[in-house]
Design an enzyme around this catalytic site. Sequence first.
Site, short mmCIF file in Angstrom:
data_model
loop_
_atom_site.label_atom_id
_atom_site.label_comp_id
_atom_site.label_asym_id
_atom_site.label_seq_id
_atom_site.Cartn_x
_atom_site.Cartn_y
_atom_site.Cartn_z
N HIS A 364 44.13 38.54 14.58
CA HIS A 364 43.65 39.26 13.41
C HIS A 364 42.75 38.40 12.53
CE1 HIS A 364 46.86 42.66 13.60
NE2 HIS A 364 45.80 42.88 14.35
N GLU A 605 40.65 47.62 40.17
CA GLU A 605 41.17 46.28 39.87
C GLU A 605 41.79 45.62 41.10
OE1 GLU A 605 43.19 46.61 35.67
OE2 GLU A 605 43.48 48.47 36.79
N ASP A 629 41.21 41.35 36.66
CA ASP A 629 42.20 41.47 37.72
C ASP A 629 41.55 41.47 39.10
OD1 ASP A 629 44.86 41.42 36.76
OD2 ASP A 629 44.62 43.39 35.88
N CYS A 676 34.44 46.83 32.26
CA CYS A 676 35.11 46.54 30.98
C CYS A 676 35.86 45.22 31.00
CB CYS A 676 36.07 47.68 30.60
SG CYS A 676 37.24 48.09 31.90
#
Length: 747
Positions: A364, A605, A629, A676
Amino acid sequence: MALEAIQGIGRAIGLSRDPIQAVATVVSSIRHELRVDVCSIYLYRRREQSLWLVASEGLRPEVIGKLTLRAGEGLVGLVAERLEPVNTDDAPSHPAFRFFPESGEALYHAFLGLPIIYLGELLGVLVVQQRERRRFSDEDLAFLTTLAIQIAGPLHHAKISGAINRSLSHREASSDFLPGIAAAQGVAVGTIRVIRRETSLDLPVVTNTDDPVAESRRFRRAVTATRRELRAAAERAARFLPEEELALFEVHQLLLSGDGLVRDTQQRIRSGMTAAAAWVQTLREHLAVFEAMEDPYLRTRAEDLRDLGHRVMRHLQEGAGSETAEYPPNCILAAEEIGLPELTRVPQRRLAAILCNQGSELSHAALLARTLGIPAVMGLKDLPLDAIDGASAVVDGYEGRVCINPSPAVRHEFRRLLRDERALDRELKGLREEPAVTPDGYRLRLLVNAGLLTDLQPVRRAGAEGIGLYRTEFPFMRRDAFPTEEEQYRTYRKVLRAVGPQPVTMRTLDIGGDKPLPYFRLEEENPQLGLRGIRLTLAQPEILITQLRALLRADCGLGNLRLCFPMVTSLAELDSGIGHLRQVLSELRDEGHAVEMPPLGIMIEVPSMLFLLPECLDRVDFICIGTNDLTQYLLAVDRDNPGVAPLFDELNPAVLRALKQLVDTARRRRVPVTVCGEMAADPEGAVLLTAMGVDSLSVNAALVPRLKWLVRNISRRRMRRLLERVIECEDPGEIRQATRQLLQRAG
C-alpha cells in the site's frame, strides 16, 4: 584433513552474516590449509567487464575493494576469460602475466587461479600464490574447486543484494547503488529520514495470565486506539488525496473490524494467554497463510497484517515508541516497512521518495507513492537503517536502487534526470486520452491488473481501456468462511459499475497451490501440481456455482463482464466449467434475472494447453496468457527458490517460441489474446509481444502511460524485424541485448 577443512569453512560461511567477513574467512582458511603466501577472491562485474578484488590475505589491505583488472588482463583475467583453471610454477614467465606494484606483492612464482561459477555464469576468480616455485597438485585443485562451488551461492546473493558494496563502503562514502524492487517510478535527490519501529512481534516473555478479564479489556482498548489512529490517518490523507484513493485506508480497518483477528485473539485470552501473547499468536497464524502464497499480489497483503500487528502491539505496550519526527525538505522516508499513517504525517510538499527494507511494488505504501507521483524502492534488504538517518541520497525508482552519500557527479546526473523526467511527465499526461497505436497503425489495447476496489480509479487516470485481469481472491482471503453469493455480488457490482462501460475480465477463484484459504486448507506434498485453480473449484462445484451466480447477476444491465477460468489443464476441465456456467445462466433466467452469457476465456498458464489450443479456441471467445506460471512450468523453475531463480527468464528462447506459436494460432482463429503476466510490464517483453500480434497488454496502472509512449514511438514493422531476428537466438542474453538496442534507438 581436506574434508575437515572444507566442512569447517562451510560452517563459517553459514554462520557469518557479513559477506566480506565470510570471504575473508575463506581466504584466511585456504591460506592456512595450503600454506601459501597469498589467497585472494576477485568478483566479476559484468557491466564493466572487470574483476574487483574483494578479499585477500597476503596483499596490501588498502587495495581491497579498489584494485580492479580488465577481463583478460593478467593471469587472473585469463582465468575469467577461459573459464578454466590456470596453474603455473613460474607466473612471471607466463605470456599473460602482469605485475601490479600497488598491491604490494613481490614477484610470486607459483600461481593457481580458478573460476567461481554460479548457474553457468562467471561470478569471480579464486587465486592462491606463493613466492617459491611450486606446481599445485591435483589434490590442491580439487580442494579449491570444492570450496569455489561452496562459496558461489552465498557470494552470488551478497553480490546481487549489494551487501558486498555496503560492507566495503563502511571505510568511505561510496557511489555504489544498493539494489531493491522498483515499486514506483521516478527519481529523487534528498535527505533520508529513518522511521523506526519500537515494537516487536516476537512472542512476549510472559505468555500466561491469571486475569483474563483485565487482559481482554487491555486488548479492546488497544484495538480501539488503533482504529482511532487509522481514522486520523485517513482524515489527514483526505487533505491531499482524491476521495476514491482513500479506500486504501479502509483495508486496515476491515482487517481489524472483521471477525478473524479480534475473535481469535479474544479466544486465546479467555484460554489464559496475555493479550500480547494472544495477539502475536493470532497474527502469526494469519500471516502464515499469506506469506505462503506465490501470487505476489496476495502475498503482499501480509504487509498490511504486520503493520496492523505493530500498531496494536504499541498500544498494548502503552507508550512504547514515539511518533513525532522532523522532516527535512526533499525528505526520503526510510523504514523496514512504512505504513500509510506514517506517510500521511510527512508534509506532502516535503516528501520526495520512499525506501523500505521489506515490501514490494504491490504494498500500500507503493500504491500511495504512485498516486502521489514520487519514487519508491522496496525490498532493500541491505539498507543500513541504523547508519543512514540524515544522510544524503539519490533514489532511482526506474531501476529500483538507491545510492547513499552519492558523489557530486552522481548527484549532478540525477538532478539532470529529475529535470528530464518532469518534462517527460508533461508529455505523458498529454497522451492519456490518446490510443496506443504504433506509427504504422497497429492498435494495441492497454489494460490494468487489479484485485481491490482501490485499484479501480487509476484505470481511468492512466488512460487504460479497462481491466485485463481482476483477481477475485482477496474477498475470500480476508474472511473466516466463504463469502455468500450476496456478499460477492455486491463486490463485483461495484467493480463493474466503477469501470463500465469499459470491459472487466474477472478470473474465477484461483486458490490452492500457493494460495490456501485459512478456512479451507489442503495438505499436499507438491501444491503447485495439486488442487488449484479451476481444478479445485470443479472438485468443490458449490464454490464455483456460487461465484458464477454472483458474477452473472452483477453484470445485469451493465454488460462489461468478461469471464475467465484459471489454470485450465485439459479440455475436460474447460467443458465442465462451461457446463456449470450454462447451468447457472439457465437457473438465473428461470428465477427472473435478466442475465446474459458474457464473453468467456481461459488463462493459458499450463504447457498442456499449447498442444490443445486449436480445440480450446473453438470453445472460448478470448484467451489470457499468464506468463509468470507458463514460464515457471515450461522451464521447471521455481522463481522463489534462490538456487534456481536466475534461470527464470521470460525471454528464454523456449518461452518466446511457445508464445509465438500460441499467438499465431489464436490470430488464425481470430481469437483475441491478452497478456497479463510480468512480461507485459517489461518494455523488452512488451515490444516482442506487440511484434507477435497480441491484442492487449494488462499491467500495473502506473506503467500504462509509458507503455503507451513506447507503442506510439516504435513502428510494428521494426518490432517484427527484431522478433524475426531474436526468435532464432539460443541465448536469452542475446535476445535482451538486441531488444534493448531497439529501445535505446527509439529514445
